[in-house]
Design an enzyme around this catalytic site. Structure first.
Site, PDB file in Angstrom:
ATOM      1  CG  ASP A  54      -1.709   1.191   1.438  1.00 21.45           C
ATOM      2  OD1 ASP A  54      -2.215   1.719   0.435  1.00 21.45           O
ATOM      3  OD2 ASP A  54      -1.845   1.631   2.604  1.00 21.45           O
ATOM      4  CG  ASP A 114      -1.441   7.763   0.830  1.00 20.51           C
ATOM      5  OD1 ASP A 114      -0.334   8.153   0.396  1.00 20.51           O
ATOM      6  OD2 ASP A 114      -2.527   8.069   0.294  1.00 20.51           O
TER       7      ASP A 114
END
Ligand SMILES: [Mg+2]
Ligand SMILES: [Zn+2]
Length: 164
Positions: free
Chosen positions: A9, A11
């Site tokens: 991922d 953020d």
């Protein structure tokens, strides 16, 4: 032969998350977690493809722009390459909730990456900071590690989505 990979991922894993409801709009708002370079260096040393999968609904909402997101990812991948631990690929979902097959935890981005790079998802790892990432790992049959503030913790996956 199919290879395992590491999915990241963005953020909350690579860079510090913006506050809830806000988006990283340009490079000056992008703050790396220092530990991410060590993690990616380890994966790279094992010849594992390293693939970023990121939901960026802010594009659909008009809160950030595709060109700005592309620019951030050009600079982000450039920084990894400069440090000798290149990112293999980056996939972005720019869509609204329930309007596509790729907004995590839907598996669209992972499935495209799987075909493109010939990946064995059952031997692959997802690292994320949210339940969406955990559910994505579950849907795709991947292992999962939870990232928080630049550290990693193991987290058993539930048998079904929504159980934990
Ligand atoms: Mg996140
Ligand atoms: Zn999408």
């Amino acid at each position: 032969m199919m290879r395992p990979a590491v999915f990241l991922d963005r953020d909350g894993v690579i860079n510090r998350s913006p506050p809830p409801g806000e988006y990283v709009r340009n490079w000056s708002e992008f703050e790396f977690f220092p530990s991410i370079f060590d993690w990616v260096r380890l994966f790279h040393s094992l010849d594992l493809p390293i693939i970023v999968v990121t939901n960026q609904r802010g594009i659909a909402l008009g809160r950030t722009m595709q060109a700005a997101v592309d620019d951030i990812h050009r600079r982000m991948t450039g920084e990894f390459a400069r440090r000798g631990c290149p990112i293999t690929d980056v996939f972005v979902c720019p869509h609204m909730e329930n309007s596509c097959d790729c907004r995590k935890p839907k598996p669209g981005m992972v499935l495209v990456a799987q075909r493109k790079w010939d990946l064995d998802l059952s031997r692959s790892l997802m690292i994320g900071d949210s339940d969406r990432d955990r559910d994505l790992a579950l849907v795709c049959g991947m292992r999962f590690l939870r990232a928080a503030d630049g550290t990693l913790s193991d987290e058993p996956l539930p048998d079904r989505i929504g159980e934990a």
